[in-house]
Design a protein around this motif. Structure first.
Motif, PDB file in Angstrom:
ATOM      1  N   THR A   1       1.571  -8.492  -0.603  1.00  0.00           N
ATOM      2  CA  THR A   1       0.988  -7.191  -0.270  1.00  0.00           C
ATOM      3  C   THR A   1       0.189  -7.246   1.027  1.00  0.00           C
ATOM      4  O   THR A   1      -0.509  -8.227   1.285  1.00  0.00           O
ATOM      5  CB  THR A   1       0.075  -6.706  -1.413  1.00  0.00           C
ATOM      6  OG1 THR A   1       0.827  -6.704  -2.631  1.00  0.00           O
ATOM      7  CG2 THR A   1      -0.462  -5.312  -1.153  1.00  0.00           C
ATOM      8  N   ALA A   2       0.305  -6.184   1.826  1.00  0.00           N
ATOM      9  CA  ALA A   2      -0.513  -5.992   3.027  1.00  0.00           C
ATOM     10  C   ALA A   2      -1.449  -4.818   2.771  1.00  0.00           C
ATOM     11  O   ALA A   2      -1.052  -3.818   2.165  1.00  0.00           O
ATOM     12  CB  ALA A   2       0.368  -5.695   4.229  1.00  0.00           C
ATOM     13  N   TYR A   3      -2.696  -4.956   3.220  1.00  0.00           N
ATOM     14  CA  TYR A   3      -3.712  -3.923   3.009  1.00  0.00           C
ATOM     15  C   TYR A   3      -4.230  -3.441   4.355  1.00  0.00           C
ATOM     16  O   TYR A   3      -4.524  -4.253   5.236  1.00  0.00           O
ATOM     17  CB  TYR A   3      -4.889  -4.479   2.204  1.00  0.00           C
ATOM     18  CG  TYR A   3      -4.496  -5.019   0.853  1.00  0.00           C
ATOM     19  CD1 TYR A   3      -4.397  -4.179  -0.251  1.00  0.00           C
ATOM     20  CD2 TYR A   3      -4.206  -6.368   0.677  1.00  0.00           C
ATOM     21  CE1 TYR A   3      -4.029  -4.677  -1.499  1.00  0.00           C
ATOM     22  CE2 TYR A   3      -3.844  -6.872  -0.555  1.00  0.00           C
ATOM     23  CZ  TYR A   3      -3.749  -6.023  -1.639  1.00  0.00           C
ATOM     24  OH  TYR A   3      -3.380  -6.519  -2.861  1.00  0.00           O
ATOM     25  N   GLY A   4      -4.341  -2.134   4.501  1.00  0.00           N
ATOM     26  CA  GLY A   4      -4.885  -1.548   5.721  1.00  0.00           C
ATOM     27  C   GLY A   4      -6.081  -0.677   5.409  1.00  0.00           C
ATOM     28  O   GLY A   4      -6.033   0.141   4.484  1.00  0.00           O
ATOM     29  N   LYS A   5      -7.166  -0.891   6.167  1.00  0.00           N
ATOM     30  CA  LYS A   5      -8.388  -0.111   5.949  1.00  0.00           C
ATOM     31  C   LYS A   5      -8.994   0.302   7.278  1.00  0.00           C
ATOM     32  O   LYS A   5      -8.787  -0.354   8.299  1.00  0.00           O
ATOM     33  CB  LYS A   5      -9.410  -0.927   5.153  1.00  0.00           C
ATOM     34  CG  LYS A   5      -8.973  -1.242   3.748  1.00  0.00           C
ATOM     35  CD  LYS A   5     -10.059  -1.934   2.974  1.00  0.00           C
ATOM     36  CE  LYS A   5      -9.554  -2.195   1.559  1.00  0.00           C
ATOM     37  NZ  LYS A   5     -10.590  -2.643   0.663  1.00  0.00           N
TER      38      LYS A   5
ATOM     39  N   TYR B   1      -3.509   6.404  11.899  1.00  0.00           N
ATOM     40  CA  TYR B   1      -3.661   4.994  11.558  1.00  0.00           C
ATOM     41  C   TYR B   1      -2.309   4.499  11.068  1.00  0.00           C
ATOM     42  O   TYR B   1      -1.661   5.158  10.258  1.00  0.00           O
ATOM     43  CB  TYR B   1      -4.711   4.837  10.453  1.00  0.00           C
ATOM     44  CG  TYR B   1      -4.911   3.414   9.975  1.00  0.00           C
ATOM     45  CD1 TYR B   1      -5.963   2.652  10.458  1.00  0.00           C
ATOM     46  CD2 TYR B   1      -4.056   2.843   9.040  1.00  0.00           C
ATOM     47  CE1 TYR B   1      -6.156   1.348  10.028  1.00  0.00           C
ATOM     48  CE2 TYR B   1      -4.236   1.546   8.615  1.00  0.00           C
ATOM     49  CZ  TYR B   1      -5.285   0.800   9.106  1.00  0.00           C
ATOM     50  OH  TYR B   1      -5.468  -0.485   8.677  1.00  0.00           O
ATOM     51  N   THR B   2      -1.858   3.348  11.563  1.00  0.00           N
ATOM     52  CA  THR B   2      -0.567   2.783  11.156  1.00  0.00           C
ATOM     53  C   THR B   2      -0.751   1.356  10.671  1.00  0.00           C
ATOM     54  O   THR B   2      -1.344   0.534  11.372  1.00  0.00           O
ATOM     55  CB  THR B   2       0.432   2.784  12.328  1.00  0.00           C
ATOM     56  OG1 THR B   2       0.596   4.119  12.805  1.00  0.00           O
ATOM     57  CG2 THR B   2       1.779   2.235  11.896  1.00  0.00           C
ATOM     58  N   LEU B   3      -0.250   1.071   9.479  1.00  0.00           N
ATOM     59  CA  LEU B   3      -0.212  -0.283   8.937  1.00  0.00           C
ATOM     60  C   LEU B   3       1.219  -0.786   9.053  1.00  0.00           C
ATOM     61  O   LEU B   3       2.162  -0.100   8.651  1.00  0.00           O
ATOM     62  CB  LEU B   3      -0.646  -0.294   7.466  1.00  0.00           C
ATOM     63  CG  LEU B   3      -0.496  -1.627   6.721  1.00  0.00           C
ATOM     64  CD1 LEU B   3      -1.417  -2.695   7.314  1.00  0.00           C
ATOM     65  CD2 LEU B   3      -0.782  -1.433   5.230  1.00  0.00           C
ATOM     66  N   THR B   4       1.398  -1.989   9.620  1.00  0.00           N
ATOM     67  CA  THR B   4       2.711  -2.615   9.742  1.00  0.00           C
ATOM     68  C   THR B   4       2.648  -4.003   9.117  1.00  0.00           C
ATOM     69  O   THR B   4       1.685  -4.749   9.354  1.00  0.00           O
ATOM     70  CB  THR B   4       3.131  -2.735  11.221  1.00  0.00           C
ATOM     71  OG1 THR B   4       3.174  -1.422  11.788  1.00  0.00           O
ATOM     72  CG2 THR B   4       4.499  -3.384  11.363  1.00  0.00           C
ATOM     73  N   ALA B   5       3.652  -4.323   8.318  1.00  0.00           N
ATOM     74  CA  ALA B   5       3.679  -5.629   7.651  1.00  0.00           C
ATOM     75  C   ALA B   5       5.078  -6.212   7.677  1.00  0.00           C
ATOM     76  O   ALA B   5       6.074  -5.488   7.627  1.00  0.00           O
ATOM     77  CB  ALA B   5       3.201  -5.492   6.212  1.00  0.00           C
TER      78      ALA B   5
ATOM     79  N   GLY C   1     -11.980  -1.389  10.954  1.00  0.00           N
ATOM     80  CA  GLY C   1     -10.530  -1.473  10.839  1.00  0.00           C
ATOM     81  C   GLY C   1     -10.082  -2.869  10.452  1.00  0.00           C
ATOM     82  O   GLY C   1     -10.617  -3.859  10.937  1.00  0.00           O
ATOM     83  N   SER C   2      -9.113  -2.934   9.552  1.00  0.00           N
ATOM     84  CA  SER C   2      -8.579  -4.234   9.167  1.00  0.00           C
ATOM     85  C   SER C   2      -7.163  -4.097   8.640  1.00  0.00           C
ATOM     86  O   SER C   2      -6.752  -3.037   8.178  1.00  0.00           O
ATOM     87  CB  SER C   2      -9.459  -4.887   8.096  1.00  0.00           C
ATOM     88  OG  SER C   2      -9.369  -4.167   6.872  1.00  0.00           O
TER      89      SER C   2
ATOM     90  N   ILE D   1      -9.658   5.231   5.282  1.00  0.00           N
ATOM     91  CA  ILE D   1      -8.257   4.888   5.132  1.00  0.00           C
ATOM     92  C   ILE D   1      -8.189   3.636   4.262  1.00  0.00           C
ATOM     93  O   ILE D   1      -8.899   2.661   4.513  1.00  0.00           O
ATOM     94  CB  ILE D   1      -7.600   4.592   6.506  1.00  0.00           C
ATOM     95  CG1 ILE D   1      -7.784   5.760   7.471  1.00  0.00           C
ATOM     96  CG2 ILE D   1      -6.137   4.201   6.330  1.00  0.00           C
ATOM     97  CD1 ILE D   1      -7.104   7.033   7.070  1.00  0.00           C
ATOM     98  N   ASP D   2      -7.337   3.666   3.253  1.00  0.00           N
ATOM     99  CA  ASP D   2      -7.163   2.515   2.370  1.00  0.00           C
ATOM    100  C   ASP D   2      -5.736   2.578   1.833  1.00  0.00           C
ATOM    101  O   ASP D   2      -5.470   3.265   0.856  1.00  0.00           O
ATOM    102  CB  ASP D   2      -8.187   2.559   1.239  1.00  0.00           C
ATOM    103  CG  ASP D   2      -8.193   1.288   0.418  1.00  0.00           C
ATOM    104  OD1 ASP D   2      -8.988   1.217  -0.522  1.00  0.00           O
ATOM    105  OD2 ASP D   2      -7.405   0.366   0.694  1.00  0.00           O
ATOM    106  N   ILE D   3      -4.810   1.891   2.509  1.00  0.00           N
ATOM    107  CA  ILE D   3      -3.405   1.929   2.112  1.00  0.00           C
ATOM    108  C   ILE D   3      -2.876   0.511   1.947  1.00  0.00           C
ATOM    109  O   ILE D   3      -3.508  -0.458   2.386  1.00  0.00           O
ATOM    110  CB  ILE D   3      -2.540   2.717   3.124  1.00  0.00           C
ATOM    111  CG1 ILE D   3      -2.609   2.092   4.516  1.00  0.00           C
ATOM    112  CG2 ILE D   3      -2.937   4.172   3.153  1.00  0.00           C
ATOM    113  CD1 ILE D   3      -1.652   2.723   5.511  1.00  0.00           C
TER     114      ILE D   3
END
Length: 166
Positions: free
Chosen positions: A132-136, A89-93, A124-125, A153-155
């Motif tokens: 702040t950016a939130y990834g779940k 899982y990848t969070l990009t902001a 997924g979100s 996943i909660d980052i």
């Protein structure tokens, strides 16, 4: 007599090598678990969740102006007890910041990849609020229609007023 002399010289060398190997293994393990930006969560079954260090790009400008942007990402990997990669899982902001004054998250997105078809992904979100950016996301592993593992996943990624993302 030759055997005793050989034993006296080889034993300390063997002990030294063994001690150095054990010490090196401890250092590597503690670096992975206690690194300043990366972390590892171990599960009872020997599997693990690896949260990567933050990576990405700045706008390239060395001049500190009111129009600075920075884009950063963070990955979360799940590996089974044998070290096989099963999901990512990848969070990009992207953040804009007025150096020393304010910062705002302008966009947030996520991608996810499943490498083992026993897993499924839901909820997924990627959202943003302030700086702040939130990834779940929620992963479930099933075998014969029975859930055998689930991972949440909660980052997040946050940008300070100087363009530093944590």
């Amino acid at each position: 007599m030759k055997k005793i002399i050989l034993f006296v010289f080889i034993l300390p060398i063997a002990l030294l090598i063994n001690t150095m190997s054990a010490h090196a293994a401890e250092e590597i393990s503690s670096d992975v678990q206690a690194g300043p930006e990366a972390s590892v969560v171990y599960f009872d079954d020997g599997s693990r969740l690896v949260i990567s260090p933050i990576y990405g790009t700045k706008d390239g400008s060395t001049i500190k102006t009111a129009a600075n942007t920075v884009t950063r990402s963070r990955d979360v990997y799940y590996e089974d007890s044998n070290g096989n990669l099963e999901l990512k899982y990848t969070l990009t902001a992207t953040f804009s910041y007025n150096y020393g004054v304010s910062s705002t998250c302008t966009s947030a997105s996520y991608t996810q990849t499943i490498y083992d078809d026993k897993w499924s992904f839901s909820d997924g979100s990627a959202t943003k609020s302030g700086n702040t950016a939130y990834g779940k996301g929620h992963y479930v592993k099933k075998q014969w229609f029975v859930v055998i593992k689930d991972v949440d996943i909660d980052i997040s990624l946050s940008c300070d007023i100087y363009g530093n993302v944590k």
